[in-house]
Design a protein around this motif. Structure first.
Motif, PDB file in Angstrom:
ATOM      1  N   SER A  51       9.842   7.993 -35.063  1.00  0.00           N
ATOM      2  CA  SER A  51       8.753   7.831 -36.169  1.00  0.00           C
ATOM      3  C   SER A  51       7.752   8.951 -36.125  1.00  0.00           C
ATOM      4  O   SER A  51       7.652   9.544 -35.281  1.00  0.00           O
ATOM      5  N   GLU A  52       6.768   9.182 -37.307  1.00  0.00           N
ATOM      6  CA  GLU A  52       5.891   9.871 -37.406  1.00  0.00           C
ATOM      7  C   GLU A  52       4.572   9.619 -36.493  1.00  0.00           C
ATOM      8  O   GLU A  52       3.735  10.447 -36.102  1.00  0.00           O
ATOM      9  N   SER A  53       4.678   8.239 -35.817  1.00  0.00           N
ATOM     10  CA  SER A  53       3.415   7.835 -35.161  1.00  0.00           C
ATOM     11  C   SER A  53       4.389   7.492 -33.548  1.00  0.00           C
ATOM     12  O   SER A  53       4.231   6.423 -33.427  1.00  0.00           O
ATOM     13  N   PRO A  54       4.392   8.417 -32.807  1.00  0.00           N
ATOM     14  CA  PRO A  54       4.940   7.922 -31.526  1.00  0.00           C
ATOM     15  C   PRO A  54       3.755   7.362 -30.772  1.00  0.00           C
ATOM     16  O   PRO A  54       2.735   7.551 -30.761  1.00  0.00           O
ATOM     17  N   GLY A  55       4.375   6.404 -29.591  1.00  0.00           N
ATOM     18  CA  GLY A  55       3.421   5.763 -28.644  1.00  0.00           C
ATOM     19  C   GLY A  55       4.120   4.388 -28.367  1.00  0.00           C
ATOM     20  O   GLY A  55       5.419   4.210 -28.126  1.00  0.00           O
ATOM     21  N   LEU A  56       3.198   3.702 -27.798  1.00  0.00           N
ATOM     22  CA  LEU A  56       3.455   2.270 -27.275  1.00  0.00           C
ATOM     23  C   LEU A  56       3.044   1.331 -28.000  1.00  0.00           C
ATOM     24  O   LEU A  56       1.628   1.334 -28.360  1.00  0.00           O
ATOM     25  N   TYR A  57       3.699   0.370 -28.388  1.00  0.00           N
ATOM     26  CA  TYR A  57       3.481  -0.698 -29.299  1.00  0.00           C
ATOM     27  C   TYR A  57       4.159  -1.920 -28.858  1.00  0.00           C
ATOM     28  O   TYR A  57       5.129  -1.998 -28.480  1.00  0.00           O
ATOM     29  N   CYS A  58       3.409  -3.168 -29.269  1.00  0.00           N
ATOM     30  CA  CYS A  58       4.016  -4.427 -29.169  1.00  0.00           C
ATOM     31  C   CYS A  58       4.208  -4.877 -30.617  1.00  0.00           C
ATOM     32  O   CYS A  58       3.934  -4.121 -31.562  1.00  0.00           O
ATOM     33  N   THR A  63      -1.193  -4.154 -28.777  1.00  0.00           N
ATOM     34  CA  THR A  63      -1.093  -2.961 -27.971  1.00  0.00           C
ATOM     35  C   THR A  63      -0.690  -1.733 -29.013  1.00  0.00           C
ATOM     36  O   THR A  63       0.561  -1.954 -29.720  1.00  0.00           O
ATOM     37  N   ASP A  64      -1.418  -0.730 -29.087  1.00  0.00           N
ATOM     38  CA  ASP A  64      -1.157   0.317 -29.952  1.00  0.00           C
ATOM     39  C   ASP A  64      -1.871   1.598 -29.296  1.00  0.00           C
ATOM     40  O   ASP A  64      -2.978   1.898 -29.351  1.00  0.00           O
ATOM     41  N   ILE A  65      -0.984   2.119 -28.500  1.00  0.00           N
ATOM     42  CA  ILE A  65      -1.482   3.423 -28.011  1.00  0.00           C
ATOM     43  C   ILE A  65      -0.667   4.611 -28.392  1.00  0.00           C
ATOM     44  O   ILE A  65       0.717   4.970 -28.141  1.00  0.00           O
ATOM     45  N   ALA A  66      -1.181   5.373 -29.256  1.00  0.00           N
ATOM     46  CA  ALA A  66      -0.644   6.605 -29.832  1.00  0.00           C
ATOM     47  C   ALA A  66      -0.532   7.841 -28.625  1.00  0.00           C
ATOM     48  O   ALA A  66      -1.503   7.945 -27.924  1.00  0.00           O
ATOM     49  N   LEU A  67       0.585   8.353 -28.718  1.00  0.00           N
ATOM     50  CA  LEU A  67       0.937   9.467 -27.787  1.00  0.00           C
ATOM     51  C   LEU A  67       1.502  10.825 -28.534  1.00  0.00           C
ATOM     52  O   LEU A  67       1.850  10.716 -29.558  1.00  0.00           O
ATOM     53  N   ASP A  68       1.020  12.044 -27.836  1.00  0.00           N
ATOM     54  CA  ASP A  68       1.202  13.249 -28.053  1.00  0.00           C
ATOM     55  C   ASP A  68       2.470  13.962 -27.308  1.00  0.00           C
ATOM     56  O   ASP A  68       2.375  13.628 -26.392  1.00  0.00           O
TER      57      ASP A  68
END
Length: 71
Positions: A51-58, A63-68
């Motif tokens: 995805s173009e929006s990597p991170g942790l999601y439920c 839970t929505d934590i974007a990661l670089d």
């Protein structure tokens, strides 16, 4: 005038939240199955390749934590 006690409380709350998120990220990236505290669904790690929006999601978005990521 700045209320030092309120500022200290905000600092403590922010530091606690940061450390909790850091621990959650480490657990999920280590392969552990972790449930969202709000909805109980499994938190997924989404990588940059997925995805173009990597991170942790439920699945419900609680839970929505974007990661670089660096490549």
């Amino acid at each position: 005038m700045i209320d030092i006690k309120k500022f200290d409380e905000i600092k403590k709350t922010s530091a606690k939240s940061f450390n909790e998120q850091k621990a959650l990220i480490k657990k999920v990236m280590a392969g552990r199955v972790i449930q969202c505290n709000t909805c109980g669904t499994t938190i997924k790690l989404v990588l940059p390749e997925q995805s173009e929006s990597p991170g942790l999601y439920c699945s419900k978005g609680c839970t929505d934590i974007a990661l670089d990521f660096e490549l």
